[in-house]
Scaffold this motif. Structure first.
Motif, PDB file in Angstrom:
ATOM      1  N   SER A   1       0.936  -1.107   0.094  1.00  0.00           N
ATOM      2  CA  SER A   1       0.231  -0.443   0.011  1.00  0.00           C
ATOM      3  C   SER A   1       0.820   1.172  -0.366  1.00  0.00           C
ATOM      4  O   SER A   1       0.345   2.246   0.571  1.00  0.00           O
ATOM      5  N   GLY A   2       2.099   1.044   0.088  1.00  0.00           N
ATOM      6  CA  GLY A   2       3.481   2.496  -0.498  1.00  0.00           C
ATOM      7  C   GLY A   2       4.268   1.921  -0.112  1.00  0.00           C
ATOM      8  O   GLY A   2       4.731   0.720   0.867  1.00  0.00           O
ATOM      9  N   THR A   3       5.505   3.025   0.468  1.00  0.00           N
ATOM     10  CA  THR A   3       6.642   2.667   0.718  1.00  0.00           C
ATOM     11  C   THR A   3       6.350   2.812   2.366  1.00  0.00           C
ATOM     12  O   THR A   3       6.009   3.430   3.233  1.00  0.00           O
ATOM     13  N   HIS A   4       7.644   1.413   3.103  1.00  0.00           N
ATOM     14  CA  HIS A   4       7.860   0.923   4.400  1.00  0.00           C
ATOM     15  C   HIS A   4       9.291   0.339   4.652  1.00  0.00           C
ATOM     16  O   HIS A   4       9.561  -0.787   3.476  1.00  0.00           O
ATOM     17  N   ILE A   5       8.748  -0.229   5.213  1.00  0.00           N
ATOM     18  CA  ILE A   5       9.929  -1.066   6.315  1.00  0.00           C
ATOM     19  C   ILE A   5       9.496  -1.990   6.933  1.00  0.00           C
ATOM     20  O   ILE A   5       9.196  -2.053   7.904  1.00  0.00           O
ATOM     21  N   HIS A   6      10.388  -3.227   6.757  1.00  0.00           N
ATOM     22  CA  HIS A   6      10.413  -4.427   8.069  1.00  0.00           C
ATOM     23  C   HIS A   6      11.404  -4.800   8.053  1.00  0.00           C
ATOM     24  O   HIS A   6      13.045  -4.961   7.880  1.00  0.00           O
ATOM     25  N   TYR A   7      11.792  -4.355   9.674  1.00  0.00           N
ATOM     26  CA  TYR A   7      12.990  -4.762   9.827  1.00  0.00           C
ATOM     27  C   TYR A   7      13.104  -6.011  10.906  1.00  0.00           C
ATOM     28  O   TYR A   7      12.468  -5.935  11.879  1.00  0.00           O
ATOM     29  N   ARG A   8      14.497  -6.164  11.103  1.00  0.00           N
ATOM     30  CA  ARG A   8      14.395  -8.117  11.351  1.00  0.00           C
ATOM     31  C   ARG A   8      15.875  -7.994  12.796  1.00  0.00           C
ATOM     32  O   ARG A   8      16.777  -7.711  11.813  1.00  0.00           O
ATOM     33  N   LEU A   9      15.537  -8.161  13.895  1.00  0.00           N
ATOM     34  CA  LEU A   9      17.121  -8.462  14.223  1.00  0.00           C
ATOM     35  C   LEU A   9      17.077  -9.914  14.181  1.00  0.00           C
ATOM     36  O   LEU A   9      16.168 -10.633  15.226  1.00  0.00           O
ATOM     37  N   GLU A  10      18.593 -10.758  14.625  1.00  0.00           N
ATOM     38  CA  GLU A  10      18.606 -11.941  14.308  1.00  0.00           C
ATOM     39  C   GLU A  10      19.468 -12.619  15.406  1.00  0.00           C
ATOM     40  O   GLU A  10      20.767 -11.784  15.683  1.00  0.00           O
ATOM     41  N   PHE A  11      19.317 -13.742  16.180  1.00  0.00           N
ATOM     42  CA  PHE A  11      20.750 -14.080  16.300  1.00  0.00           C
ATOM     43  C   PHE A  11      21.088 -15.374  15.798  1.00  0.00           C
ATOM     44  O   PHE A  11      20.152 -15.697  16.657  1.00  0.00           O
ATOM     45  N   THR A  12      21.876 -15.913  15.324  1.00  0.00           N
ATOM     46  CA  THR A  12      22.429 -17.023  15.304  1.00  0.00           C
ATOM     47  C   THR A  12      23.831 -17.681  16.316  1.00  0.00           C
ATOM     48  O   THR A  12      24.592 -16.562  16.373  1.00  0.00           O
ATOM     49  N   TYR A  13      23.613 -18.756  16.439  1.00  0.00           N
ATOM     50  CA  TYR A  13      24.326 -19.674  17.220  1.00  0.00           C
ATOM     51  C   TYR A  13      24.744 -20.931  17.835  1.00  0.00           C
ATOM     52  O   TYR A  13      22.805 -21.632  17.202  1.00  0.00           O
ATOM     53  N   SER A  14      24.371 -21.625  17.325  1.00  0.00           N
ATOM     54  CA  SER A  14      25.227 -22.482  17.684  1.00  0.00           C
ATOM     55  C   SER A  14      24.349 -23.417  16.016  1.00  0.00           C
ATOM     56  O   SER A  14      23.603 -24.644  15.792  1.00  0.00           O
ATOM     57  N   GLY A  15      24.362 -22.797  15.147  1.00  0.00           N
ATOM     58  CA  GLY A  15      23.960 -23.395  13.417  1.00  0.00           C
ATOM     59  C   GLY A  15      22.643 -23.258  14.263  1.00  0.00           C
ATOM     60  O   GLY A  15      21.838 -22.925  12.763  1.00  0.00           O
ATOM     61  N   ARG A  16      21.988 -22.428  14.644  1.00  0.00           N
ATOM     62  CA  ARG A  16      20.397 -21.757  14.791  1.00  0.00           C
ATOM     63  C   ARG A  16      19.871 -20.281  14.961  1.00  0.00           C
ATOM     64  O   ARG A  16      20.810 -19.541  15.977  1.00  0.00           O
ATOM     65  N   THR A  17      19.403 -20.415  13.865  1.00  0.00           N
ATOM     66  CA  THR A  17      18.928 -18.400  13.936  1.00  0.00           C
ATOM     67  C   THR A  17      17.550 -18.605  15.274  1.00  0.00           C
ATOM     68  O   THR A  17      16.481 -18.980  14.757  1.00  0.00           O
ATOM     69  N   ILE A  18      17.364 -17.006  15.334  1.00  0.00           N
ATOM     70  CA  ILE A  18      16.200 -17.165  16.349  1.00  0.00           C
ATOM     71  C   ILE A  18      15.818 -15.479  16.681  1.00  0.00           C
ATOM     72  O   ILE A  18      16.894 -14.475  15.915  1.00  0.00           O
ATOM     73  N   TYR A  19      14.694 -15.279  16.205  1.00  0.00           N
ATOM     74  CA  TYR A  19      14.378 -13.894  15.006  1.00  0.00           C
ATOM     75  C   TYR A  19      14.359 -13.118  16.489  1.00  0.00           C
ATOM     76  O   TYR A  19      12.807 -13.481  17.496  1.00  0.00           O
ATOM     77  N   LEU A  20      14.440 -12.089  17.094  1.00  0.00           N
ATOM     78  CA  LEU A  20      14.621 -11.171  17.897  1.00  0.00           C
ATOM     79  C   LEU A  20      13.484 -10.083  18.335  1.00  0.00           C
ATOM     80  O   LEU A  20      13.544  -9.173  17.001  1.00  0.00           O
ATOM     81  N   ASN A  21      12.389  -9.997  19.198  1.00  0.00           N
ATOM     82  CA  ASN A  21      11.687  -8.510  19.320  1.00  0.00           C
ATOM     83  C   ASN A  21      12.944  -7.679  19.717  1.00  0.00           C
ATOM     84  O   ASN A  21      13.493  -7.832  20.744  1.00  0.00           O
ATOM     85  N   PRO A  22      13.125  -6.635  19.066  1.00  0.00           N
ATOM     86  CA  PRO A  22      13.841  -5.515  19.786  1.00  0.00           C
ATOM     87  C   PRO A  22      13.534  -4.654  20.906  1.00  0.00           C
ATOM     88  O   PRO A  22      14.226  -4.356  21.670  1.00  0.00           O
ATOM     89  N   LEU A  23      12.711  -4.932  20.401  1.00  0.00           N
ATOM     90  CA  LEU A  23      12.096  -3.611  21.990  1.00  0.00           C
ATOM     91  C   LEU A  23      11.476  -4.526  23.413  1.00  0.00           C
ATOM     92  O   LEU A  23      11.660  -4.201  24.192  1.00  0.00           O
ATOM     93  N   THR A  24      11.802  -5.526  22.986  1.00  0.00           N
ATOM     94  CA  THR A  24      12.043  -6.783  24.638  1.00  0.00           C
ATOM     95  C   THR A  24      12.540  -8.145  24.177  1.00  0.00           C
ATOM     96  O   THR A  24      12.695  -9.059  23.756  1.00  0.00           O
TER      97      THR A  24
END
Length: 76
Positions: A43-66
């Motif tokens: 519907s218009g210009t926007h951005i998706h932001y993702r914070l990732e933490f990778t440890y021992s081959g496993r990636t976890i997507y984190l909520n930067p607010l919590t």
């Protein structure tokens, strides 16, 4: 998509962006990495932001607010 890799297995990813840098370029705090864009399917210009933490081959997507208590000291 732009991905900035940090220390300790952390990475930030910006989706729906036009890059302002090249692959492998070093960035510093305050650098502009890209501009938001309209992918044509939204519907218009926007951005998706993702914070990732990778440890021992496993990636976890984190909520930067919590972030989990155990890794808050690692966040940039």
């Amino acid at each position: 998509m732009i991905q900035v890799n940090h220390a300790y297995g952390l990475a930030t990813t910006y989706i729906h962006t036009v890059p302002a840098l090249t692959v492998g370029q070093q960035v510093q705090q305050g650098d502009i990495v890209g501009e938001t864009a309209n992918n044509g399917w939204s519907s218009g210009t926007h951005i998706h932001y993702r914070l990732e933490f990778t440890y021992s081959g496993r990636t976890i997507y984190l909520n930067p607010l919590t972030p989990p208590r155990q890794i808050v000291h690692l966040l940039p």
